[in-house]
Design an enzyme around this catalytic site. Structure first.
Site, mmCIF file in Angstrom:
data_model
loop_
_atom_site.group_PDB
_atom_site.id
_atom_site.type_symbol
_atom_site.label_atom_id
_atom_site.label_comp_id
_atom_site.label_asym_id
_atom_site.label_seq_id
_atom_site.Cartn_x
_atom_site.Cartn_y
_atom_site.Cartn_z
ATOM 1 N N ARG A 104 39.066 40.185 36.688
ATOM 2 C CA ARG A 104 40.300 39.461 36.970
ATOM 3 C C ARG A 104 40.935 39.054 35.644
ATOM 4 O O ARG A 104 40.313 38.370 34.847
ATOM 5 C CB ARG A 104 39.954 38.233 37.813
ATOM 6 C CG ARG A 104 41.130 37.653 38.556
ATOM 7 C CD ARG A 104 40.619 36.635 39.558
ATOM 8 N NE ARG A 104 40.072 37.307 40.714
ATOM 9 C CZ ARG A 104 40.710 37.414 41.878
ATOM 10 N NH1 ARG A 104 41.891 36.877 42.029
ATOM 11 N NH2 ARG A 104 40.162 38.043 42.879
ATOM 12 N N THR A 108 47.055 36.720 34.335
ATOM 13 C CA THR A 108 47.810 37.064 35.553
ATOM 14 C C THR A 108 46.998 36.827 36.819
ATOM 15 O O THR A 108 47.552 36.773 37.913
ATOM 16 C CB THR A 108 48.214 38.554 35.533
ATOM 17 O OG1 THR A 108 47.014 39.340 35.596
ATOM 18 C CG2 THR A 108 48.982 38.918 34.282
ATOM 19 N N ASP A 200 26.920 32.680 44.149
ATOM 20 C CA ASP A 200 27.404 33.854 43.419
ATOM 21 C C ASP A 200 26.462 35.032 43.667
ATOM 22 O O ASP A 200 25.313 35.031 43.203
ATOM 23 C CB ASP A 200 27.476 33.536 41.917
ATOM 24 C CG ASP A 200 28.164 34.649 41.147
ATOM 25 O OD1 ASP A 200 27.702 35.809 41.247
ATOM 26 O OD2 ASP A 200 29.158 34.374 40.455
ATOM 27 N N ASP A 203 25.057 36.955 40.501
ATOM 28 C CA ASP A 203 24.053 36.185 39.759
ATOM 29 C C ASP A 203 22.738 36.113 40.523
ATOM 30 O O ASP A 203 21.659 36.219 39.940
ATOM 31 C CB ASP A 203 24.577 34.762 39.484
ATOM 32 C CG ASP A 203 25.576 34.743 38.352
ATOM 33 O OD1 ASP A 203 25.569 35.693 37.535
ATOM 34 O OD2 ASP A 203 26.381 33.798 38.289
#
Ligand code: PRP
Ligand code: URA
Length: 209
Positions: A104, A108, A200, A203
């Site tokens: 990402r 933006t 997550d 992870d």
């Protein structure tokens, strides 16, 4: 939500509950993700085309059925999607594997493709995109867009856990894509994590935190 399938099979729900538990370690988490992917793919592929074939058993001739439609390709979204690939391949050993990596952009917030390698004949294949988490849907929507830009037309999305926000995003951006999930959770928190979710996924899968 007609193109959404939520699996309520007891084995899937049992395994998913263990995965959600914060005390479940990396080894068990990884094994369970593979097992659930294997169970899910059984239903994800229920509508594949078959044709009648003649077989000669040691006893006599008979007719059976064999797969006849598009061949399959599984495409994990890096990196957590990798944890679902072996489960799919256990059931469909002849499937080819593509990879798509996204990050990402911090300014933006748009997903940027950093890696994409699909099988050479992927436009002729049924593409099964896998990723444990469908949160905002930004990653999966972009991955599907990039795959479509390479000419693929038959795409399914398989996630372990989805938030309603992510499902809505895929339904709006890609109404032709069927979505299969083991759990449809409540909402996203302010950090974009699925609630209750499992934390997550990358992870927990790779032990990076
Ligand atoms: C996770 C997950 C999805 C994405 C979902 O990956 O595996 O790809 O987040 O979030 P979204 O629906 O809001 O886009 P992450 O970006 O954490 O990368 P990782 O797999 O490398 O850990
Ligand atoms: N990515 C994850 O790994 N978990 C979430 O809950 C949301 C995005």
């Amino acid at each position: 939500m007609s193109n959404l399938v939520v699996f309520d099979h007891p084995l899937i729900q049992h395994k998913l509950s263990i995965m959600r538990d914060k005390n479940t370690g990396v080894k068990e988490f990884r094994e369970l993700l593979e097992e659930i992917a294997m169970l899910m793919i059984y239903e994800v592929t229920r509508d594949l085309e078959t044709e009648e074939v003649e077989i000669e058993t040691p006893i006599c001739k008979c007719t059976g059925r064999k797969l006849s439609g598009r061949k399959l390709a599984v495409v994990p979204i890096l990196r957590a999607g990798l944890g679902m690939v072996d489960g799919v391949l256990n059931m469909i050993p002849a499937a080819k594997v593509g990879h798509i990596g996204l990050y990402r952009d911090p300014e933006t917030l748009e997903p940027v493709e950093y890696y994409c390698k699909l099988p050479a004949d992927s436009t002729e294949r049924e593409i099964i995109v896998v990723d444990p988490m469908l949160a905002t849907g930004g990653s999966a929507s972009a991955a599907i867009r990039f795959i479509k830009q390479r000419g693929c037309t038959h795409i399914r999305l398989v996630d372990l856990i989805a938030a309603p926000e992510g499902v809505k995003r895929i339904q709006e951006d890609h109404p032709d894509v069927n979505i299969f999930v083991a759990g449809l959770d409540d909402h996203l928190n302010e950090h974009g994590y699925i609630v209750p979710g499992l934390g997550d996924a990358g992870d927990r899968l790779f032990g990076t935190k």
